[in-house]
Design an enzyme around this catalytic site. Structure first.
Site, PDB file in Angstrom:
ATOM      1  N   HIS A 329      40.744  42.355  35.562  1.00  0.00           N
ATOM      2  CA  HIS A 329      39.520  41.559  35.380  1.00  0.00           C
ATOM      3  C   HIS A 329      38.611  41.680  36.602  1.00  0.00           C
ATOM      4  CE1 HIS A 329      41.370  40.021  31.722  1.00  0.00           C
ATOM      5  NE2 HIS A 329      42.477  39.883  32.431  1.00  0.00           N
ATOM      6  N   GLU A 344      42.456  34.165  37.069  1.00  0.00           N
ATOM      7  CA  GLU A 344      43.303  35.362  37.086  1.00  0.00           C
ATOM      8  C   GLU A 344      42.735  36.445  38.002  1.00  0.00           C
ATOM      9  OE1 GLU A 344      45.202  38.727  34.028  1.00  0.00           O
ATOM     10  OE2 GLU A 344      43.871  37.148  33.255  1.00  0.00           O
ATOM     11  N   HIS A 397      48.182  41.887  36.416  1.00  0.00           N
ATOM     12  CA  HIS A 397      47.597  40.845  35.574  1.00  0.00           C
ATOM     13  C   HIS A 397      48.408  39.558  35.663  1.00  0.00           C
ATOM     14  CE1 HIS A 397      44.455  42.977  33.138  1.00  0.00           C
ATOM     15  NE2 HIS A 397      45.069  44.005  33.694  1.00  0.00           N
ATOM     16  N   GLU A 465      52.477  41.782  34.090  1.00  0.00           N
ATOM     17  CA  GLU A 465      52.064  40.383  33.890  1.00  0.00           C
ATOM     18  C   GLU A 465      52.992  39.541  34.763  1.00  0.00           C
ATOM     19  OE1 GLU A 465      49.524  39.343  32.266  1.00  0.00           O
ATOM     20  OE2 GLU A 465      49.110  40.579  30.509  1.00  0.00           O
TER      21      GLU A 465
END
Length: 505
Positions: A329, A344, A397, A465
């Site tokens: 992101h 995030e 992430h 993640e």
């Protein structure tokens, strides 16, 4: 009707036709409703239009069912729970036709060919019907083998150890052919059965384990098992404590000893157990020491299995390597946001910078796919890695789910096939293992997905993640320097283990 009364009506019809034509021209692939989009990933963005250049205004979680209103290319227009509509990437959902149920294909009770499902997920739900909308009636653990009774779409009805039946998602199991009915599997390591117990054996085609020799030389521990007939095997790691589990299908334990003390650099002991009968499965459990890796190979005649375990020498494994680190992101896209306001994009950039410093200190060249709080297109990120001829691509992430109780660590690889994907899987397993050991969060395992950065990179690529920002406890952790440093160290160490393993192999 008088003309003056018809004018508003004519204007209204014209307006409707104009709007419809505008939508049609904007989205020429739009289709009629009649499908449900079932979310396949932990969190998927809902955008204002069909494409990543459109802004994110909401998110949906794993297994959510969204009515499909239309399509444009690879994107689906859907209605979400608050009644609003938006667009979701088609590769993040599975489409089901409403009002129809797939015709079950019988593969167990009513036919002569039996198939078994070996659980590949860490902890997998068993549901009352074929679909995530059905209730959970039980759970099974990684490595369990279940008889398949029938199939409906991507789901399998299986027989549990209690004798009851339920449905398991096909993407969480590995399906294999078996020659006979399956007995209930034993669920704990070697199952507590004595190796010589062959009572009730129905599969006369199974071989017998003849010998197990364990030796230690040059820092490697080699375990060689010979059987009287060809067999197949599968293997996986278990944590807390660290264990390597090797299941050999079509082999009975014979007279092998229950325990073999090794006490080498990588293994403390090897245990043997009769894990399952009919079809026969013999289980080897290697009790590992910290950081141990392994290589397993089956002889050409499939009668001899060799398992080598070793502690990789990570020092020097980074030198000369080009590693692209991608903080997820950024810029106008904050990613997932926790209840405490944690973004995030900020966590991923911080962890990525810490990883970069560790790698550079150990002789690697690091390419940052995003070096600041900027809007970077997904394809630009992999272009940087491809142009730099990076050895690996690692995307960082933070996960999220509508169920705030869900937490844990996952590592993704591309859902395709080929040598690059195999190497990605090796890299993912090294990084995932180190993350679990270091952070101590729930091990969700290595998963496959069609994420753009995994699909368009030329080198082995993974997407980590780290934890769930939607989980209050994990969000609190990720706000601390300690957690971020530990995550960075674990990912960097996992990368080093991958390179060391590849060099040794």
């Amino acid at each position: 009707m008088h003309l003056k009364n018809r004018l508003p009506f004519v204007f209204f019809v014209s307006l409707v036709l104009t709007l419809f034509l505008g939508i049609f021209l904007a989205y020429p692939d739009i289709s009629a409703a009649g499908e449900i989009a079932v979310v396949k990933v932990d969190v998927a963005n809902i955008r204002t239009g069909p494409g990543t250049d459109n802004s994110v205004f909401s998110q949906v979680g794993l297994a959510e069912r969204l009515p499909v209103l239309g399509k444009s290319g690879d994107w689906c227009q859907v209605r979400i729970s608050d009644g609003s509509t938006g667009w979701v990437a088609g590769w993040l959902v599975a489409l089901e036709t409403t009002g129809t149920t797939p015709e079950p294909s019988r593969s167990g009770e009513d036919s002569g060919s039996l198939k078994t499902a070996v659980v590949t997920g860490s902890v997998v739900n068993i549901r009352s019907g074929p679909g995530t909308s059905n209730g959970v009636i039980g759970q099974v653990n990684q490595g369990n083998t279940l008889s398949i009774l029938e199939q409906s779409g991507d789901w399998y009805r299986v027989k549990l150890s209690s004798g009851s039946t339920g449905w398991v998602a096909g993407w969480l199991v590995s399906v294999r052919s078996a020659p006979a009915q399956t007995s209930p599997p034993v669920n704990q390591d070697t199952g507590g059965k004595t190796p010589g117990d062959n009572s009730g054996k129905a599969d006369n085609q199974s071989g017998k384990a003849l010998s197990l020799n364990v030796s230690d030389s040059g820092g490697k521990t080699s375990a060689t098992l010979k059987a009287s007939a060809p067999f197949n095997y599968s293997s996986f790691f278990l944590n807390n404590p660290d264990r390597l589990v090797v299941d050999m299908q079509g082999v009975t334990p014979g007279d092998l000893p229950l325990n073999t003390t090794v006490d080498s650099k990588s293994v403390s002991q090897v245990r043997v157990g009769y894990f399952q009968k009919n079809p026969d499965v013999t289980r080897l459990v290697f009790e590992l020491k910290g950081g141990a890796q392994y290589l397993a190979s089956l002889s050409t005649d499939q009668k001899t299995l060799t398992v080598e375990t070793y502690i990789p020498n990570v020092s020097g494994s980074y030198r000369g390597k080009i590693i692209t680190i991608d903080p997820g992101h950024g810029g106008s896209d904050p990613g997932a946001i926790g209840a405490g306001g944690t973004k995030e994009k900020e966590v991923t950039l911080d962890i990525a910078n810490r990883i970069a410093r560790i790698l550079e200190a150990n002789g690697a060249k690091v390419v940052m796919a995003r070096s600041g709080d900027t809007d970077d297109d997904l394809y630009e990120r992999t272009d940087k890695a491809n142009n730099a001829k990076s050895d690996v691509f690692v995307s960082i992430h933070i996960n999220a789910n509508n169920d705030k109780s869900i937490g844990g660590t996952t590592t993704y690889i591309y859902s395709g096939t080929g040598a690059r994907v195999q190497e990605s899987d090796r890299l993912a397993r090294c990084v995932q293992a180190e993350m679990i050991k270091t952070l101590g969060l729930r091990d969700i395992g290595v998963k496959s997905a069609n994420f753009a950065v995994l699909r368009t990179s030329n080198m082995p690529a993974i997407l980590v993640e780290v934890a769930f920002i939607s989980n209050a406890a994990e969000e609190k952790l990720m706000r601390t320097d300690s957690f971020r440093s530990k995550a960075a160290e674990a990912i960097a160490r996992g990368i080093g283990l991958y390179f060391a393993q590849r060099r040794t192999a």
